[in-house]
Design an enzyme around this catalytic site. Structure first.
Site, PDB file in Angstrom:
ATOM      1  CG  ASN A   9       2.973  -0.508  -3.401  1.00 44.44           C
ATOM      2  OD1 ASN A   9       2.232  -1.497  -3.473  1.00 44.44           O
ATOM      3  ND2 ASN A   9       2.524   0.687  -3.044  1.00 44.44           N
ATOM      4  CE  LYS A  11       1.662   2.379  -6.193  1.00 47.61           C
ATOM      5  NZ  LYS A  11       1.591   3.774  -6.570  1.00 47.61           N
ATOM      6  CG  HIS A  94       0.767   3.829  -0.756  1.00 50.16           C
ATOM      7  ND1 HIS A  94       0.021   4.539  -1.658  1.00 50.16           N
ATOM      8  CD2 HIS A  94       1.970   3.619  -1.334  1.00 50.16           C
ATOM      9  CE1 HIS A  94       0.752   4.750  -2.750  1.00 50.16           C
ATOM     10  NE2 HIS A  94       1.938   4.186  -2.582  1.00 50.16           N
ATOM     11  CD  GLU A  96      -1.514   4.558  -4.958  1.00 46.92           C
ATOM     12  OE1 GLU A  96      -1.458   3.332  -4.781  1.00 46.92           O
ATOM     13  OE2 GLU A  96      -0.714   5.171  -5.696  1.00 46.92           O
ATOM     14  CD  GLU A 166       5.526   5.920  -1.764  1.00 48.88           C
ATOM     15  OE1 GLU A 166       6.162   5.301  -2.615  1.00 48.88           O
ATOM     16  OE2 GLU A 166       4.341   5.671  -1.484  1.00 48.88           O
ATOM     17  N   GLY A 172       3.214   7.993  -9.645  1.00 47.38           N
ATOM     18  CA  GLY A 172       2.552   7.591 -10.882  1.00 47.38           C
ATOM     19  C   GLY A 172       2.387   8.721 -11.884  1.00 47.38           C
ATOM     20  CB  SER A 212       8.021   9.124 -10.939  1.00 45.74           C
ATOM     21  OG  SER A 212       6.617   9.286 -11.061  1.00 45.74           O
ATOM     22  N   GLY A 234       5.242   1.720 -10.449  1.00 40.73           N
ATOM     23  CA  GLY A 234       5.197   1.267 -11.838  1.00 40.73           C
ATOM     24  C   GLY A 234       6.417   0.496 -12.307  1.00 40.73           C
TER      25      GLY A 234
END
Ligand code: 13P
Length: 249
Positions: A9, A11, A94, A96, A166, A172, A212, A234
């Protein structure tokens, strides 16, 4: 047999040039693997990604979509638009999107129904916040997120669903759920699906872990019985790291 999946992903990262560069590197490093590999670049770069990956086994996914067919929804993207550029998979729910764009279970349900109507595949994300886990509420939070968005589905719809656990506190932050914590939750989720549907569906559905994941911890997490892969943030922005995670299977 349920699939092993590693999805990146991206982002809100990578402009057109960076998208092009990263995908070219991924193509160069692509090896035969027993995992399905996906990437989800930003909306504006999906067409480019789709073109670049036309002859690759890497699947292009979108990070979001709207539930309506079309119309006056400024700034939004429809399922038909995604499909018209060869994107048939979408990430929904998600944390976020839930946190910064107020997406709730009811809205997500509508998006899921639309994606299924359009025969799209869905990676459905959910997970508890630290404040939930710290008071032992994580199972109930996850149960409600899944029930509210998915338990109205028909049995056959589950062929199009991938689940992604998640935990928000691990996204993150560099703080990963331990392989045991991931396994415990994944087994709980599989059992939840079994109780509401049946063991065929619960054994077939892929449940990914996100939060992570890195080359250093992927093997141990993916080694757990009920972990069928990962949704990577990431570490998906670097071709070496992402491919090392893919090859952790
Ligand atoms: P990180 O891998 O950066 O923690 O992000 C996980 C994630 O949110 C994937 O959707």
């Amino acid at each position: 047999m349920r699939k092993k999946i590693v999805a990146g992903n991206w982002k809100m990262n990578n402009d057109l040039v960076a998208t092009n560069t990263l995908i070219s590197e991924l193509i160069k490093k692509e090896k035969t693997t027993n995992a399905e590999v996906m990437i989800a670049p930003a909306f504006v770069n999906l067409l480019e990604a789709s073109k670049l990956l036309k002859y690759s086994s890497i699947i292009v996914a979108a990070q979001n979509m709207h539930f309506a067919e079309n119309g006056a929804y400024t700034g939004e993207i429809s399922a038909a638009m995604l499909k018209s550029i060869g994107v048939n998979t979408v990430i929904l729910g998600h944390s976020e999107r839930r946190e910064y764009f107020s997406e709730d279970d009811n809205l997500l349900k509508q998006k899921i129904d639309k994606a299924l109507d359009e025969h799209m595949k869905i990676i459905f994300c959910f997970g508890e916040k630290w404040e939930d886990r710290s008071v032992d509420n994580h199972f109930i939070v996850v149960e409600n997120q899944i029930k509210n968005a998915l338990f109205h589905l028909e049995n056959e719809n589950w062929e199009s669903i991938v689940l992604a656990y998640e935990p928000v506190w691990a996204i993150g932050t560099g703080q990963t759920a331990s392989p045991e914590q991931a396994q415990e939750m994944h087994a709980f989720i599989r059992n939840l699906v079994k109780k509401h549907y049946n063991s065929t569906i619960s054994e077939e559905v892929s449940i990914l872990y996100g939060g992570s994941v890195k080359p250093e911890n992927a093997k141990e997490i993916f080694g757990k019985n009920d972990v069928d892969g990962g949704l990577i943030g990431g570490a998906a922005l670097n071709a070496d790291n992402f491919m090392a995670i893919v090859n952790a299977f």
